[in-house]
Design an enzyme around this catalytic site. Structure first.
Site, PDB file in Angstrom:
ATOM      1  N   CYS A   2     -53.032 -30.064 -27.631  1.00  0.00           N
ATOM      2  CA  CYS A   2     -53.751 -31.280 -27.311  1.00  0.00           C
ATOM      3  C   CYS A   2     -52.798 -32.461 -27.442  1.00  0.00           C
ATOM      4  CB  CYS A   2     -54.963 -31.424 -28.231  1.00  0.00           C
ATOM      5  SG  CYS A   2     -54.798 -30.574 -29.795  1.00  0.00           S
ATOM      6  N   ARG A  27     -51.746 -31.728 -20.758  1.00  0.00           N
ATOM      7  CA  ARG A  27     -51.565 -30.763 -21.832  1.00  0.00           C
ATOM      8  C   ARG A  27     -52.788 -29.868 -22.014  1.00  0.00           C
ATOM      9  NH1 ARG A  27     -47.303 -32.375 -25.307  1.00  0.00           N
ATOM     10  NH2 ARG A  27     -48.243 -31.316 -27.095  1.00  0.00           N
ATOM     11  N   TRP A  71     -58.156 -29.608 -27.652  1.00  0.00           N
ATOM     12  CA  TRP A  71     -58.330 -28.317 -26.986  1.00  0.00           C
ATOM     13  C   TRP A  71     -58.859 -27.378 -28.045  1.00  0.00           C
ATOM     14  CZ3 TRP A  71     -56.657 -23.189 -26.994  1.00  0.00           C
ATOM     15  CH2 TRP A  71     -56.802 -22.480 -25.789  1.00  0.00           C
ATOM     16  N   ASN A  95     -52.980 -32.104 -34.236  1.00  0.00           N
ATOM     17  CA  ASN A  95     -52.651 -31.025 -33.312  1.00  0.00           C
ATOM     18  C   ASN A  95     -52.122 -29.857 -34.121  1.00  0.00           C
ATOM     19  OD1 ASN A  95     -53.275 -32.659 -31.177  1.00  0.00           O
ATOM     20  ND2 ASN A  95     -51.160 -32.974 -30.513  1.00  0.00           N
ATOM     21  N   GLY A  96     -52.409 -28.630 -33.686  1.00  0.00           N
ATOM     22  CA  GLY A  96     -51.917 -27.460 -34.390  1.00  0.00           C
ATOM     23  C   GLY A  96     -53.047 -26.663 -34.997  1.00  0.00           C
ATOM     24  N   GLU A 479     -45.324 -13.664 -10.768  1.00  0.00           N
ATOM     25  CA  GLU A 479     -45.496 -15.115 -10.821  1.00  0.00           C
ATOM     26  C   GLU A 479     -46.497 -15.581  -9.765  1.00  0.00           C
ATOM     27  OE1 GLU A 479     -44.903 -19.162 -11.929  1.00  0.00           O
ATOM     28  OE2 GLU A 479     -44.779 -17.213 -12.926  1.00  0.00           O
ATOM     29  N   LYS A 483     -49.964 -17.579 -10.619  1.00  0.00           N
ATOM     30  CA  LYS A 483     -50.318 -18.872 -10.039  1.00  0.00           C
ATOM     31  C   LYS A 483     -51.700 -18.829  -9.401  1.00  0.00           C
ATOM     32  CE  LYS A 483     -47.039 -21.185 -11.399  1.00  0.00           C
ATOM     33  NZ  LYS A 483     -47.223 -20.368 -12.600  1.00  0.00           N
ATOM     34  N   GLU A 486     -54.397 -18.654 -12.129  1.00  0.00           N
ATOM     35  CA  GLU A 486     -54.432 -19.860 -12.960  1.00  0.00           C
ATOM     36  C   GLU A 486     -55.266 -20.971 -12.348  1.00  0.00           C
ATOM     37  OE1 GLU A 486     -50.488 -20.667 -15.615  1.00  0.00           O
ATOM     38  OE2 GLU A 486     -50.165 -20.581 -13.460  1.00  0.00           O
ATOM     39  N   HIS A 502     -49.497   5.279  -8.160  1.00  0.00           N
ATOM     40  CA  HIS A 502     -49.775   5.639  -9.547  1.00  0.00           C
ATOM     41  C   HIS A 502     -50.987   4.890 -10.088  1.00  0.00           C
ATOM     42  CE1 HIS A 502     -46.065   7.966  -9.884  1.00  0.00           C
ATOM     43  NE2 HIS A 502     -45.502   7.007  -9.175  1.00  0.00           N
ATOM     44  N   LYS A 601     -51.069 -27.162 -21.005  1.00  0.00           N
ATOM     45  CA  LYS A 601     -49.691 -27.201 -20.533  1.00  0.00           C
ATOM     46  C   LYS A 601     -48.715 -26.790 -21.626  1.00  0.00           C
ATOM     47  CE  LYS A 601     -46.418 -28.082 -17.595  1.00  0.00           C
ATOM     48  NZ  LYS A 601     -46.236 -27.178 -16.441  1.00  0.00           N
TER      49      LYS A 601
END
Length: 606
Positions: A2, A27, A71, A95-96, A479, A483, A486, A502, A601
């Site tokens: 956050c 973020r 967040w 934050n954390g 990737e 994307k 996401e 397989h 982010k």
């Protein structure tokens, strides 16, 4: 994950706090709040966007305050769980994650403190308030409180009893100070403070700082004073402006040619590849390597997977690529002759930073960071470093950070190959020329956008997608799938094309589009056979092929041809249309492209 903004100044700081939060929206967050002192301690909180908080704050003025975007980790997104949290006359933003908050909560509850939220942060507020009994000075109380915190934190504290003072502290979560003409500030990253200053002080783990309008002081948690240098940020306010683009992600996709040019600027006129690109000690560090260990998460992990192909083929050095969050929690075999490479866009990724520290604790002294932020924690932890110079990346889905990481990793592969006598003079010049042409080649790939947007109209109707690649393009398929999921919320998976039989082939039908990365390389004929397997099962193929791949368009086989074949560096080009495909699919679906749900982010917590 956050964002924090604090300010004490000779002006109304409420607009500064709100603008700072808006610049930290990238973020990731689910609620926002602020607390100011203006004759009393006033708190405003809201669930949702910063714009909603700004509506609540209309008419509020103050010269001192703290603000936060949250967040959710402990407790659902709600107003009562939003920051700031209050205890007595003080307010705290954080934050954390505080790992021992249950223990603290039990002790504090026994002392009569009442918890009204589900957060770990509220324990910090009550702990600081409790410490003020023995330490009336707020600075001393915060220092004493931090000594009992276990976990990662960046905190900002204000108190009605000291209405000219903001206290901040950090350990494991990013926090920097901004030195202004009319006051002093703190924030989670520099972008939030460019509106008021470019003079920054980067706090170290364990630092506690006092901010007043005309003074700053920094100490360790035991009270020992320390000095930290002032840096002038190279970012400009324009760098974080959207400009004429619809979204930051679109802007950042189209910034890739310039980002690559900036990253590769040091080889612009070079006739040779030098180890010194990675630091003055690089030649010694690279001298007798027995292997390379790459630590990364998410998109950066995919960059590491591409690098494994490059380093092993060019330098003949064995490479292990580890998901950082897994590496630190398993019993691994130390090898002090390995080079440990930590890859991170922000340089504050909690899992990668912890994995790096774990590797060092095992005796790995040869460390290199590849990062986009010069003053970040990961950069400071490594012996060598390479800055990607992508500029600020605001969109949660990484684009230009990825391609610049690839450029840096290819340089690393070439340097290691040269160090080991596996890159002759002609090949060295050829690789330098290919790198120098890379921005132009990526620019040509961006010209495919109109064709890709047509494909995206069809993708937006799908619920699932399968991505295929072979060799060094398999990580590019990974990737591309990341994307798409996401930002469009379409479920996507990626496989090496040879793995189709397989298991994944069972998923293929007319409703499962299959995207293939098909460069003209030594695995092309094998890939063609894999694509025929898809077609035979009624699957529809969407193929990104090089001009001379000899794959023909037909019923069920759609082809977009890349402007040129680019050899070893082809992964850098082939990821660009996959970024555009995800972006345009998300546009059609109407999702929040820059701030996808549930994601952040800078992942600064585990």
């Amino acid at each position: 994950m956050c964002g924090i903004v604090t300010a004490v100044a000779g002006r109304n700081i409420v607009p500064v706090l709100l603008e700072g939060l808006a610049r930290l929206e990238y973020r990731g967050y689910d609620s926002a709040g602020l607390a100011v002192i203006n004759g009393g301690l006033h708190r405003l909180r809201s669930v949702g966007r910063v714009a909603e908080l700004a509506e609540h704050a209309k008419g509020v003025e103050a010269h001192l305050g703290i603000a936060h975007t949250r967040w959710a980790t402990h407790g659902v997104p709600s107003e009562r769980n939003a920051h700031p949290h209050i205890s007595g006359n003080l307010a705290v933003v954080h934050n954390g994650i505080i790992e021992n908050f249950e223990e603290l909560k039990t002790k504090l509850s026994a002392k009569g403190y009442v918890f009204v939220s589900d957060t770990d942060t509220e324990a910090i507020a009550h702990l600081i308030e409790q410490k003020r009994a023995a330490h009336p000075d707020l600075f001393d109380a915060v220092c004493a409180a931090t000594l009992e915190l276990v976990g990662a934190y960046a905190i900002g504290v204000v108190c009605l009893d000291t209405p000219d003072q903001v206290i901040v502290a950090r350990s494991g979560a990013p926090l920097l100070l901004g030195v202004g003409e009319d006051g002093n500030y703190a924030a989670s990253d520099a972008s939030a403070l460019l509106q008021v200053t470019r003079k920054m002080i980067y706090l170290e783990d364990g630092d506690v700082a006092e901010l007043r309008r005309d003074s700053l002081r920094i100490a360790r948690a035991d009270g020992t004073p320390v000095e930290r240098p002032i840096s002038v940020s190279s970012l400009s306010p324009d760098a974080v402006e959207l400009g004429s683009f619809r979204h930051y992600m679109q802007k950042e996709i189209f910034e890739q040619p310039q980002a690559l040019a900036n990253t590769l600027e040091m080889i612009g006129g070079a006739r040779a590849i030098s180890p010194q690109l990675f630091g003055a000690e690089a030649a010694d560090v690279f001298g007798d390597l027995s292997g390379v260990l790459i630590l990364a998460c998410g998109t950066s992990y995919h960059a590491g997977l591409v690098a494994r192909y490059w380093i092993e083929s060019l330098a003949q050095v064995a490479v292990s690529v580890e998901i950082a969050s897994e590496y630190r929690y398993r019993s691994s075999v130390p090898n002090p002759h390995q080079l440990v490479v930590a890859i991170s866009q922000s340089g504050e990724t909690a899992d990668t930073l912890a994995a790096l520290k774990h590797a060092r604790s095992l005796g790995h002294a040869r460390t290199l960071s590849i990062c986009n932020v010069a003053e970040s924690a990961i950069v400071r932890e490594t012996r060598l470093r390479f800055l990607t110079r992508a500029g600020p990346e605001i969109g949660v889905a990484s684009t230009k950070a990825f391609t610049t990481q690839l450029a840096a990793l290819f340089l690393l592969a070439a340097v290691l190959a040269k160090q080991r006598g596996r890159l002759d003079a002609a090949e060295e010049i050829a690789q330098l020329n290919a790198l120098r042409h890379l921005p132009v080649a990526v620019g040509k790939a961006l010209e495919l956008e109109p064709q890709i947007s047509v494909w995206a109209q069809r993708f937006a109707l799908k619920r699932h997608a399968l991505f295929l690649g072979r060799g060094r393009h398999y990580p590019i398929a990974l990737e591309g799938a990341l994307k798409l999921k996401e930002i469009s919320y379409i479920h996507a998976e990626a496989y090496p094309a040879g793995e189709l039989k397989h298991g994944p082939l069972a998923l293929v039908d007319a409703e499962m589009p299959v995207i293939a990365v098909a460069p003209r390389d030594d695995l092309l004929e094998k890939l063609k056979s894999n694509l025929q397997e898809v077609k035979a099962r009624g699957g529809e193929l969407f193929v990104f092929a090089d001009a001379e791949s000899e794959i023909s368009e037909s019923s069920g086989v759609n082809i977009i041809r890349m402007p040129e074949h680019y050899g070893l560096l082809s992964p850098v080009l082939h990821v660009v249309p996959l970024q555009l495909l995800a972006y345009h699919a998300a546009l059609v679906k109407g999702t929040d492209v820059d701030k996808p749900r549930n994601l952040a982010k800078s992942v600064t917590v585990e």
